[in-house]
Design an enzyme around this catalytic site. Sequence first.
Site, PDB file in Angstrom:
ATOM      1  N   LYS A   1       0.838  -1.204   0.000  1.00 50.68           N
ATOM      2  CA  LYS A   1       0.000   0.000   0.000  1.00 50.68           C
ATOM      3  C   LYS A   1       0.869   1.250   0.000  1.00 50.68           C
ATOM      4  O   LYS A   1       0.612   2.197  -0.736  1.00 50.68           O
ATOM      5  CB  LYS A   1      -0.935  -0.007   1.221  1.00 50.68           C
ATOM      6  CG  LYS A   1      -2.087  -0.988   1.069  1.00 50.68           C
ATOM      7  CD  LYS A   1      -2.855  -1.217   2.352  1.00 50.68           C
ATOM      8  CE  LYS A   1      -3.872  -2.337   2.156  1.00 50.68           C
ATOM      9  NZ  LYS A   1      -4.566  -2.748   3.385  1.00 50.68           N
TER      10      LYS A   1
ATOM     11  N   GLN B   1      -5.200  -1.443   9.707  1.00 53.27           N
ATOM     12  CA  GLN B   1      -5.014  -2.744   9.053  1.00 53.27           C
ATOM     13  C   GLN B   1      -5.656  -3.850   9.896  1.00 53.27           C
ATOM     14  O   GLN B   1      -5.366  -3.991  11.083  1.00 53.27           O
ATOM     15  CB  GLN B   1      -3.504  -3.007   8.855  1.00 53.27           C
ATOM     16  CG  GLN B   1      -3.172  -4.288   8.135  1.00 53.27           C
ATOM     17  CD  GLN B   1      -3.639  -4.315   6.671  1.00 53.27           C
ATOM     18  OE1 GLN B   1      -3.551  -3.310   5.965  1.00 53.27           O
ATOM     19  NE2 GLN B   1      -4.140  -5.452   6.231  1.00 53.27           N
TER      20      GLN B   1
ATOM     21  N   ASP C   1     -11.519   2.923   4.080  1.00 53.64           N
ATOM     22  CA  ASP C   1     -11.880   1.507   3.931  1.00 53.64           C
ATOM     23  C   ASP C   1     -13.401   1.341   3.833  1.00 53.64           C
ATOM     24  O   ASP C   1     -13.892   0.251   3.563  1.00 53.64           O
ATOM     25  CB  ASP C   1     -11.359   0.716   5.135  1.00 53.64           C
ATOM     26  CG  ASP C   1     -10.284  -0.279   4.745  1.00 53.64           C
ATOM     27  OD1 ASP C   1     -10.094  -0.496   3.538  1.00 53.64           O
ATOM     28  OD2 ASP C   1      -9.642  -0.837   5.657  1.00 53.64           O
TER      29      ASP C   1
END
Length: 276
Positions: free
Chosen positions: A50, A94, A117
């Site tokens: 990422k 995460q 997200d």
Amino acid sequence: MTAKVIDGKAIAAGIRQELKKRIEKERLSPSLAVVLVGDDPASKVYIRMKSRACEEVDIHSDTFILPEDTTQEDVIKLVEAFNKDPKVHGILVQLPLPEHINEREVIEKIAPEKDVDGLTPENMGKLLSGEGNLTPCTPRGVMKLIESTGVELEGKHAIVVGRSNLVGKPVSLLLQRKHCTVTMCHSRSKPLEGYTKQADVLVVAVGRPKLITADMVKEGVVVIDVGVNRLEDGSLCGDVDFESVKERAAFITPVPGGVGPMTIACLLENTVNAST
Ligand code: NAP
């Protein structure tokens, strides 16, 4: 029929290129804060991928790696500090978090406008009611892969195998937005092939290697394989038996090189959108 393989790597590269151009043209300075708790090797790999992708398109990214025994309270404090920081446009925690931390309670603390997200209750609610542009990254990527085929979705029967909050549920809602008739399957859907054989579009997000075989699909189906499974020899494979199913499908995604790169590209897209 031999399927056309959908090249997720190439489509994702195109999205990154467009984002880089947009950032330059609109003079944006998007910035992403990534939080990792513990040292799960797979999470570390994802985070490295990422941050490399951010660098490529000129998104500033900072990764905060906290020790495994960090308390939930301290993770939430960090998230709240990012919420207040005007220089941070996107926050990514995460997953999975260590077992002593309640993921839901942490995610709920992310400011919805920085939730790249798309997992906060507010953004999930917007997804349900068909609004909002911060949709979860993997489902967003799945839709772009389906759209890349040019297949008309209206009126088609889409079957989604897997009903997680992260993938299955949001994919089903996005397919419904495109006027598909959607059937969601899960571990109690018996017999599974009774459903999958009806699919014009089949999205599989389960986490069981080669669960879907050629005899479970109809000729001409569009197959999107979200699953990522590591085999004993260290190689990766999806939830779909690629070699046999590609002989019946019209389009199919490979693993790796299908959904994975799209998830990251969509994270970048959400970060840029959050910065405007
Ligand atoms: P998850 O939360 O474990 O959900 C799995 C779903 O599959 C559940 O709904 C479960 O049903 C269903 N299921 C389990 N066994 C089944 C069976 N035999 N037949 C039918 N359904 C079955 O997993 P997830 O987070 O959605 O992830 C799914 C897969 O996608 C994993 O391999 C993950 O690594 C991969 N993934 C990839 C990306 C990417 O970027 N490429 C991103 C996210 C996830 P119940 O609800 O009844 O238990």
